[in-house]
Design an enzyme around this catalytic site. Sequence first.
Site, PDB file in Angstrom:
ATOM      1  CG  ASN A   7      -1.817   1.209   1.168  1.00  0.00           C
ATOM      2  OD1 ASN A   7      -1.678   2.040   0.496  1.00  0.00           O
ATOM      3  ND2 ASN A   7      -2.924   1.062   2.199  1.00  0.00           N
ATOM      4  NE  ARG A  90      -5.938   1.627  -0.295  1.00  0.00           N
ATOM      5  CZ  ARG A  90      -5.942   2.856   0.191  1.00  0.00           C
ATOM      6  NH1 ARG A  90      -4.744   3.450   0.746  1.00  0.00           N
ATOM      7  NH2 ARG A  90      -6.969   3.850   0.293  1.00  0.00           N
ATOM      8  CG  HIS A 179     -12.908   3.595   2.907  1.00  0.00           C
ATOM      9  ND1 HIS A 179     -13.710   4.516   3.628  1.00  0.00           N
ATOM     10  CD2 HIS A 179     -11.394   3.733   3.277  1.00  0.00           C
ATOM     11  CE1 HIS A 179     -12.808   5.424   4.124  1.00  0.00           C
ATOM     12  NE2 HIS A 179     -11.504   5.006   4.088  1.00  0.00           N
ATOM     13  NE  ARG A 240     -10.178  12.613   4.286  1.00  0.00           N
ATOM     14  CZ  ARG A 240     -10.044  11.434   3.772  1.00  0.00           C
ATOM     15  NH1 ARG A 240     -10.873  10.875   3.444  1.00  0.00           N
ATOM     16  NH2 ARG A 240      -8.891  10.487   3.948  1.00  0.00           N
ATOM     17  CD  GLU A 384      -8.891  -1.165   3.830  1.00  0.00           C
ATOM     18  OE1 GLU A 384      -9.257  -0.385   2.863  1.00  0.00           O
ATOM     19  OE2 GLU A 384      -8.779  -0.676   5.070  1.00  0.00           O
TER      20      GLU A 384
END
Length: 396
Positions: A7, A90, A179, A240, A384
Amino acid sequence: MNVLVINCGSSSLKFQLINSESEEVLAKGLCERIGIDGSLTYQPEGGEKVKSDKAMPTHTEAIQFVIDALTDEKTGVVKSLDEIGAVGHRIVHGGEKFASSVVITDEVLAAVEECNDLAPLHNPANLIGINACKKLMPGTPMVGVFDTAFHQTMPEKAYLYGLPYEYYEKHAVRRYGFHGTSHSFVSKHAAEFLGLDLSASKIIVAHLGNGASISAVLNGQCVDTSMGLTPLEGLVMGTRSGDIDPAIMEYIAKKEGLDIAGVMNVLNKKSGVLGISNNLSSDFRDLEEGMNDGNKYAKAAMEVFCYRVAKYIGSYAAAMNGVDAIAFTAGIGENSGTVRKMILGYLGYLGITVDEEANKKRGEDLVISAADSKVKVAVIPTNEELAIARETVALV
Ligand code: AMP
Protein backbone atom coordinates in the site's frame (compact mmCIF):
# COMPACT_ATOMS: atom_id res chain seq x y z
CA MET A 1 1.49 -19.06 -1.94
CA ASN A 2 3.04 -16.07 -0.15
CA VAL A 3 1.63 -12.75 -1.30
CA LEU A 4 3.32 -9.43 -0.68
CA VAL A 5 0.67 -6.76 -0.19
CA ILE A 6 1.82 -3.21 -0.87
CA ASN A 7 0.00 0.00 0.00
CA CYS A 8 2.08 2.83 -1.36
CA GLY A 9 1.67 6.52 -0.48
CA SER A 10 3.66 9.48 -1.73
CA SER A 11 6.24 9.24 1.08
CA SER A 12 5.27 5.99 2.80
CA LEU A 13 4.80 2.34 2.00
CA LYS A 14 2.96 -0.22 4.12
CA PHE A 15 3.49 -3.91 3.48
CA GLN A 16 2.41 -7.35 4.68
CA LEU A 17 3.58 -10.76 3.58
CA ILE A 18 0.61 -13.13 3.81
CA ASN A 19 0.53 -16.90 3.41
CA SER A 20 -2.57 -17.34 1.29
CA GLU A 21 -3.30 -20.90 2.45
CA SER A 22 -3.20 -20.25 6.20
CA GLU A 23 -4.02 -16.52 5.75
CA GLU A 24 -1.34 -15.82 8.37
CA VAL A 25 0.63 -12.59 8.29
CA LEU A 26 4.26 -13.75 8.07
CA ALA A 27 5.68 -10.24 8.44
CA LYS A 28 4.53 -6.66 8.20
CA GLY A 29 5.91 -3.18 8.35
CA LEU A 30 6.15 0.33 7.09
CA CYS A 31 8.62 2.55 5.25
CA GLU A 32 8.26 6.22 6.13
CA ARG A 33 9.71 9.54 4.99
CA ILE A 34 10.68 8.17 1.57
CA GLY A 35 12.41 10.93 -0.39
CA ILE A 36 13.18 12.85 2.82
CA ASP A 37 15.44 10.62 4.92
CA GLY A 38 13.76 7.27 5.49
CA SER A 39 12.99 4.63 8.11
CA LEU A 40 11.85 1.02 8.05
CA THR A 41 9.65 -0.53 10.71
CA TYR A 42 9.63 -4.31 10.39
CA GLN A 43 7.94 -7.03 12.42
CA PRO A 44 8.13 -10.74 11.63
CA GLU A 45 5.33 -12.99 12.94
CA GLY A 46 5.83 -13.60 16.65
CA GLY A 47 8.90 -11.36 16.64
CA GLU A 48 9.67 -7.90 17.88
CA LYS A 49 8.90 -4.72 15.99
CA VAL A 50 12.15 -3.00 15.02
CA LYS A 51 12.49 0.50 13.58
CA SER A 52 15.69 1.52 11.83
CA ASP A 53 16.76 4.60 9.88
CA LYS A 54 17.64 3.88 6.25
CA ALA A 55 18.36 6.27 3.41
CA MET A 56 15.42 6.01 0.99
CA PRO A 57 15.73 8.58 -1.78
CA THR A 58 13.02 6.79 -3.79
CA HIS A 59 10.44 4.00 -3.43
CA THR A 60 12.85 1.61 -5.18
CA GLU A 61 15.26 1.74 -2.23
CA ALA A 62 12.32 1.38 0.17
CA ILE A 63 11.14 -1.80 -1.54
CA GLN A 64 14.70 -3.12 -1.67
CA PHE A 65 14.90 -2.68 2.14
CA VAL A 66 11.57 -4.50 2.51
CA ILE A 67 12.88 -7.41 0.39
CA ASP A 68 16.16 -7.44 2.36
CA ALA A 69 14.23 -7.57 5.66
CA LEU A 70 11.91 -10.34 4.43
CA THR A 71 14.86 -12.46 3.25
CA ASP A 72 17.30 -11.59 6.05
CA GLU A 73 19.02 -14.63 7.57
CA LYS A 74 18.05 -13.73 11.14
CA THR A 75 14.77 -11.85 11.02
CA GLY A 76 13.54 -12.86 7.56
CA VAL A 77 10.54 -15.09 6.97
CA VAL A 78 11.44 -16.43 3.51
CA LYS A 79 14.74 -17.71 2.10
CA SER A 80 14.58 -15.90 -1.21
CA LEU A 81 12.32 -13.88 -3.48
CA ASP A 82 11.30 -17.15 -5.16
CA GLU A 83 9.09 -17.79 -2.13
CA ILE A 84 7.00 -14.70 -2.89
CA GLY A 85 4.46 -15.88 -5.48
CA ALA A 86 2.74 -12.58 -6.24
CA VAL A 87 2.43 -8.94 -5.25
CA GLY A 88 -0.94 -7.30 -4.60
CA HIS A 89 -0.98 -3.51 -4.91
CA ARG A 90 -3.64 -1.24 -3.47
CA ILE A 91 -4.57 1.34 -6.10
CA VAL A 92 -6.81 4.18 -4.99
CA HIS A 93 -8.61 5.28 -8.16
CA GLY A 94 -9.64 3.08 -11.05
CA GLY A 95 -12.19 5.54 -12.44
CA GLU A 96 -14.77 3.76 -14.61
CA LYS A 97 -12.07 1.62 -16.18
CA PHE A 98 -11.81 -0.95 -13.41
CA ALA A 99 -14.81 -2.68 -11.86
CA SER A 100 -12.66 -5.44 -10.40
CA SER A 101 -9.05 -6.30 -9.59
CA VAL A 102 -6.69 -6.97 -12.51
CA VAL A 103 -3.33 -8.52 -13.30
CA ILE A 104 -1.03 -5.57 -13.92
CA THR A 105 0.15 -5.21 -17.52
CA ASP A 106 1.52 -2.23 -19.44
CA GLU A 107 -2.02 -1.47 -20.66
CA VAL A 108 -3.31 -1.50 -17.08
CA LEU A 109 -0.54 0.87 -15.98
CA ALA A 110 -1.44 3.27 -18.79
CA ALA A 111 -5.13 3.12 -17.80
CA VAL A 112 -4.30 3.79 -14.14
CA GLU A 113 -2.18 6.74 -15.20
CA GLU A 114 -5.19 8.13 -17.05
CA CYS A 115 -6.99 8.20 -13.68
CA ASN A 116 -4.22 10.29 -12.07
CA ASP A 117 -6.19 13.53 -12.34
CA LEU A 118 -8.97 11.97 -10.26
CA ALA A 119 -6.58 11.11 -7.39
CA PRO A 120 -3.51 13.30 -7.86
CA LEU A 121 -2.08 12.55 -4.41
CA HIS A 122 -2.60 8.80 -4.49
CA ASN A 123 -2.49 7.24 -7.97
CA PRO A 124 0.96 8.57 -8.95
CA ALA A 125 2.33 7.17 -5.68
CA ASN A 126 0.65 3.81 -6.32
CA LEU A 127 2.24 3.72 -9.79
CA ILE A 128 5.67 4.52 -8.38
CA GLY A 129 5.30 1.57 -5.98
CA ILE A 130 4.26 -0.78 -8.78
CA ASN A 131 7.13 0.30 -11.03
CA ALA A 132 9.65 -0.07 -8.20
CA CYS A 133 8.39 -3.61 -7.53
CA LYS A 134 8.50 -4.47 -11.23
CA LYS A 135 12.14 -3.39 -11.33
CA LEU A 136 13.17 -5.44 -8.30
CA MET A 137 10.92 -8.47 -8.84
CA PRO A 138 10.66 -8.67 -12.64
CA GLY A 139 9.31 -12.23 -12.86
CA THR A 140 6.70 -11.94 -10.11
CA PRO A 141 3.06 -11.44 -11.15
CA MET A 142 1.44 -8.26 -9.81
CA VAL A 143 -2.23 -7.53 -9.22
CA GLY A 144 -3.92 -4.16 -8.79
CA VAL A 145 -6.82 -3.93 -6.30
CA PHE A 146 -8.80 -0.70 -6.58
CA ASP A 147 -10.50 1.26 -3.78
CA THR A 148 -13.16 2.31 -6.25
CA ALA A 149 -13.89 -1.04 -7.96
CA PHE A 150 -16.53 -2.41 -5.57
CA HIS A 151 -18.64 0.72 -6.04
CA GLN A 152 -18.76 0.46 -9.84
CA THR A 153 -22.09 -1.38 -9.56
CA MET A 154 -23.77 1.83 -8.36
CA PRO A 155 -26.63 2.81 -10.69
CA GLU A 156 -26.51 6.08 -12.59
CA LYS A 157 -29.06 7.68 -10.26
CA ALA A 158 -26.65 7.15 -7.37
CA TYR A 159 -23.46 8.25 -9.07
CA LEU A 160 -24.56 11.31 -11.04
CA TYR A 161 -24.26 14.74 -9.42
CA GLY A 162 -26.78 17.48 -10.05
CA LEU A 163 -24.33 19.11 -12.44
CA PRO A 164 -24.28 19.62 -16.22
CA TYR A 165 -24.20 16.15 -17.80
CA GLU A 166 -21.36 17.24 -20.06
CA TYR A 167 -19.05 17.43 -17.02
CA TYR A 168 -19.59 13.71 -16.57
CA GLU A 169 -18.99 13.02 -20.27
CA LYS A 170 -16.05 15.40 -20.71
CA HIS A 171 -14.33 15.24 -17.33
CA ALA A 172 -15.64 12.02 -15.68
CA VAL A 173 -17.18 14.06 -12.85
CA ARG A 174 -19.34 11.56 -10.96
CA ARG A 175 -19.42 9.76 -7.64
CA TYR A 176 -16.93 6.86 -7.40
CA GLY A 177 -16.69 5.94 -3.72
CA PHE A 178 -13.64 4.65 -1.85
CA HIS A 179 -12.72 2.07 0.82
CA GLY A 180 -14.23 -0.43 -1.63
CA THR A 181 -11.94 -3.28 -0.59
CA SER A 182 -13.15 -2.86 2.99
CA HIS A 183 -16.84 -2.50 2.08
CA SER A 184 -16.59 -5.63 -0.07
CA PHE A 185 -14.75 -7.67 2.55
CA VAL A 186 -16.98 -6.59 5.44
CA SER A 187 -20.30 -7.03 3.61
CA LYS A 188 -19.36 -10.57 2.54
CA HIS A 189 -18.02 -11.49 5.95
CA ALA A 190 -21.03 -9.95 7.74
CA ALA A 191 -23.43 -12.05 5.66
CA GLU A 192 -21.45 -15.18 6.44
CA PHE A 193 -21.11 -14.36 10.13
CA LEU A 194 -24.79 -13.48 10.53
CA GLY A 195 -26.04 -16.46 8.50
CA LEU A 196 -27.56 -14.31 5.74
CA ASP A 197 -27.69 -15.23 2.06
CA LEU A 198 -25.51 -12.50 0.53
CA SER A 199 -27.31 -12.77 -2.80
CA ALA A 200 -30.63 -11.93 -1.12
CA SER A 201 -29.59 -9.42 1.53
CA LYS A 202 -29.65 -5.71 2.36
CA ILE A 203 -26.51 -4.76 4.25
CA ILE A 204 -25.24 -1.34 5.31
CA VAL A 205 -21.50 -1.17 6.02
CA ALA A 206 -20.26 1.72 8.16
CA HIS A 207 -16.49 1.99 7.71
CA LEU A 208 -15.71 4.46 10.48
CA GLY A 209 -12.02 5.24 10.67
CA ASN A 210 -10.02 8.42 10.37
CA GLY A 211 -11.43 8.41 6.84
CA ALA A 212 -15.05 7.29 7.05
CA SER A 213 -17.58 6.07 4.51
CA ILE A 214 -20.76 4.09 4.43
CA SER A 215 -22.26 1.89 1.75
CA ALA A 216 -25.52 0.21 0.83
CA VAL A 217 -24.93 -3.34 -0.38
CA LEU A 218 -27.96 -4.94 -2.01
CA ASN A 219 -27.69 -8.66 -2.83
CA GLY A 220 -23.91 -8.43 -2.58
CA GLN A 221 -23.58 -5.41 -4.88
CA CYS A 222 -22.90 -1.83 -3.88
CA VAL A 223 -25.83 0.42 -4.83
CA ASP A 224 -24.70 3.58 -3.04
CA THR A 225 -21.83 4.92 -0.99
CA SER A 226 -21.08 8.18 0.77
CA MET A 227 -17.74 9.21 -0.74
CA GLY A 228 -17.86 10.81 -4.17
CA LEU A 229 -15.49 12.05 -6.85
CA THR A 230 -12.97 12.26 -4.02
CA PRO A 231 -12.88 10.96 -0.42
CA LEU A 232 -14.02 14.37 0.85
CA GLU A 233 -17.75 13.78 0.41
CA GLY A 234 -20.11 12.13 2.84
CA LEU A 235 -19.64 11.51 6.53
CA VAL A 236 -17.91 13.93 8.88
CA MET A 237 -14.41 12.43 9.28
CA GLY A 238 -11.31 12.84 11.42
CA THR A 239 -10.19 15.99 9.63
CA ARG A 240 -12.40 16.07 6.50
CA SER A 241 -15.66 17.99 6.40
CA GLY A 242 -17.78 15.49 4.47
CA ASP A 243 -20.96 16.98 2.91
CA ILE A 244 -21.23 20.76 3.10
CA ASP A 245 -23.09 23.44 1.21
CA PRO A 246 -20.71 24.06 -1.73
CA ALA A 247 -21.34 27.80 -1.43
CA ILE A 248 -19.41 27.72 1.86
CA MET A 249 -16.23 27.50 -0.18
CA GLU A 250 -16.63 30.94 -1.73
CA TYR A 251 -17.91 32.41 1.53
CA ILE A 252 -14.95 31.14 3.58
CA ALA A 253 -12.49 32.12 0.85
CA LYS A 254 -13.70 35.72 1.05
CA LYS A 255 -13.97 35.90 4.82
CA GLU A 256 -10.63 34.21 5.53
CA GLY A 257 -8.73 35.53 2.50
CA LEU A 258 -8.02 32.07 1.10
CA ASP A 259 -7.62 30.79 -2.44
CA ILE A 260 -9.08 27.45 -3.66
CA ALA A 261 -6.05 25.51 -2.44
CA GLY A 262 -6.35 27.17 0.97
CA VAL A 263 -10.06 26.31 1.27
CA MET A 264 -9.39 22.72 0.13
CA ASN A 265 -6.69 22.44 2.78
CA VAL A 266 -9.19 23.53 5.45
CA LEU A 267 -11.83 21.07 4.21
CA ASN A 268 -9.37 18.16 4.05
CA LYS A 269 -7.11 18.74 7.02
CA LYS A 270 -8.67 21.17 9.49
CA SER A 271 -12.33 20.22 9.48
CA GLY A 272 -14.24 17.12 10.55
CA VAL A 273 -14.26 16.26 14.24
CA LEU A 274 -10.87 17.95 14.63
CA GLY A 275 -12.34 21.24 13.47
CA ILE A 276 -15.64 20.90 15.34
CA SER A 277 -13.81 20.01 18.56
CA ASN A 278 -11.95 23.30 18.31
CA ASN A 279 -8.73 21.43 17.48
CA LEU A 280 -8.96 19.18 20.54
CA SER A 281 -8.33 16.03 18.49
CA SER A 282 -9.31 13.93 15.49
CA ASP A 283 -9.02 10.81 17.66
CA PHE A 284 -12.27 9.50 19.12
CA ARG A 285 -10.53 8.32 22.30
CA ASP A 286 -9.71 11.97 23.09
CA LEU A 287 -13.15 13.17 22.01
CA GLU A 288 -14.93 10.64 24.21
CA GLU A 289 -12.79 11.65 27.16
CA GLY A 290 -13.43 15.32 26.38
CA MET A 291 -17.17 14.74 26.14
CA ASN A 292 -17.17 12.87 29.46
CA ASP A 293 -15.23 15.76 31.03
CA GLY A 294 -17.88 18.22 29.86
CA ASN A 295 -15.97 19.75 26.92
CA LYS A 296 -18.76 21.24 24.76
CA TYR A 297 -16.69 21.13 21.54
CA ALA A 298 -15.87 17.46 21.99
CA LYS A 299 -19.53 16.74 22.66
CA ALA A 300 -20.55 18.65 19.53
CA ALA A 301 -17.99 16.72 17.44
CA MET A 302 -19.25 13.35 18.70
CA GLU A 303 -22.87 14.33 18.16
CA VAL A 304 -22.40 15.74 14.66
CA PHE A 305 -20.41 12.66 13.64
CA CYS A 306 -22.98 10.16 14.96
CA TYR A 307 -26.00 12.10 13.70
CA ARG A 308 -24.54 12.18 10.18
CA VAL A 309 -23.90 8.41 10.23
CA ALA A 310 -27.46 7.78 11.46
CA LYS A 311 -28.90 9.96 8.68
CA TYR A 312 -26.93 8.05 6.04
CA ILE A 313 -28.14 4.74 7.46
CA GLY A 314 -31.71 6.03 7.21
CA SER A 315 -31.21 7.10 3.60
CA TYR A 316 -29.64 3.77 2.64
CA ALA A 317 -32.49 1.86 4.28
CA ALA A 318 -34.72 3.95 1.98
CA ALA A 319 -32.47 3.29 -1.05
CA MET A 320 -32.71 -0.48 -0.52
CA ASN A 321 -36.32 -0.46 0.71
CA GLY A 322 -35.20 -1.97 3.98
CA VAL A 323 -32.14 -3.29 5.74
CA ASP A 324 -31.30 -6.73 7.13
CA ALA A 325 -27.99 -5.94 8.76
CA ILE A 326 -25.69 -3.08 9.68
CA ALA A 327 -21.95 -3.80 10.03
CA PHE A 328 -19.59 -1.45 11.86
CA THR A 329 -15.92 -1.57 10.96
CA ALA A 330 -12.54 0.32 11.01
CA GLY A 331 -10.86 2.05 13.96
CA ILE A 332 -13.92 3.79 15.42
CA GLY A 333 -16.54 1.29 14.25
CA GLU A 334 -14.61 -1.64 15.74
CA ASN A 335 -13.55 0.01 18.99
CA SER A 336 -16.00 2.64 20.14
CA GLY A 337 -19.09 1.22 21.83
CA THR A 338 -20.03 4.81 22.70
CA VAL A 339 -20.14 5.90 19.04
CA ARG A 340 -22.09 2.76 18.06
CA LYS A 341 -24.58 3.34 20.85
CA MET A 342 -25.05 7.00 19.94
CA ILE A 343 -25.67 6.07 16.27
CA LEU A 344 -28.01 3.18 17.04
CA GLY A 345 -29.93 5.43 19.43
CA TYR A 346 -31.42 7.16 16.36
CA LEU A 347 -32.53 3.90 14.72
CA GLY A 348 -35.25 2.60 16.99
CA TYR A 349 -37.77 3.22 14.20
CA LEU A 350 -36.07 0.44 12.20
CA GLY A 351 -36.85 -1.94 15.07
CA ILE A 352 -33.22 -2.00 16.23
CA THR A 353 -32.53 -2.91 19.83
CA VAL A 354 -29.02 -3.10 21.25
CA ASP A 355 -27.39 -5.73 23.44
CA GLU A 356 -25.64 -3.29 25.79
CA GLU A 357 -23.18 -5.86 27.16
CA ALA A 358 -22.13 -7.10 23.72
CA ASN A 359 -21.73 -3.51 22.55
CA LYS A 360 -19.11 -2.88 25.23
CA LYS A 361 -16.77 -5.43 23.65
CA ARG A 362 -14.40 -4.49 20.86
CA GLY A 363 -12.10 -5.64 18.11
CA GLU A 364 -13.69 -8.99 17.16
CA ASP A 365 -16.62 -10.31 15.13
CA LEU A 366 -19.62 -9.52 17.33
CA VAL A 367 -23.39 -9.34 17.18
CA ILE A 368 -24.39 -6.24 19.15
CA SER A 369 -28.11 -6.22 18.41
CA ALA A 370 -30.44 -7.85 20.92
CA ALA A 371 -32.24 -11.10 20.09
CA ASP A 372 -35.53 -9.25 19.38
CA SER A 373 -33.92 -6.64 17.08
CA LYS A 374 -35.54 -6.48 13.61
CA VAL A 375 -32.18 -5.60 12.04
CA LYS A 376 -29.01 -7.48 12.92
CA VAL A 377 -26.17 -5.21 13.95
CA ALA A 378 -22.60 -6.52 13.95
CA VAL A 379 -19.03 -5.41 14.48
CA ILE A 380 -16.84 -6.88 11.76
CA PRO A 381 -13.12 -6.00 11.88
CA THR A 382 -11.97 -5.07 8.40
CA ASN A 383 -8.83 -6.57 6.88
CA GLU A 384 -7.96 -4.81 3.65
CA GLU A 385 -4.56 -6.52 3.32
CA LEU A 386 -6.11 -9.97 3.55
CA ALA A 387 -8.76 -8.93 1.03
CA ILE A 388 -6.02 -7.75 -1.36
CA ALA A 389 -4.09 -11.01 -0.85
CA ARG A 390 -7.23 -13.07 -1.62
CA GLU A 391 -7.97 -11.06 -4.78
CA THR A 392 -4.34 -11.44 -5.85
CA VAL A 393 -4.31 -15.22 -5.45
CA ALA A 394 -7.64 -15.52 -7.25
CA LEU A 395 -6.15 -13.75 -10.30
CA VAL A 396 -2.70 -15.35 -10.51
P1 AMP B 1 -8.49 3.78 11.11
O1 AMP B 1 -8.40 4.95 10.17
O2 AMP B 1 -9.47 2.75 10.69
O3 AMP B 1 -7.14 3.21 11.47
O4 AMP B 1 -9.07 4.38 12.48
C1 AMP B 1 -8.32 5.25 13.27
C2 AMP B 1 -9.22 5.93 14.27
O5 AMP B 1 -9.90 4.96 15.09
C3 AMP B 1 -8.48 6.79 15.29
O6 AMP B 1 -8.21 8.08 14.79
C4 AMP B 1 -9.47 6.84 16.43
O7 AMP B 1 -10.35 7.92 16.22
C5 AMP B 1 -10.26 5.57 16.32
N1 AMP B 1 -9.97 4.62 17.42
C6 AMP B 1 -8.99 3.71 17.50
N2 AMP B 1 -9.06 3.03 18.67
C7 AMP B 1 -10.13 3.53 19.34
C8 AMP B 1 -10.75 3.26 20.62
N3 AMP B 1 -10.27 2.32 21.43
N4 AMP B 1 -11.83 3.98 20.95
C9 AMP B 1 -12.32 4.93 20.12
N5 AMP B 1 -11.79 5.24 18.92
C10 AMP B 1 -10.71 4.54 18.53
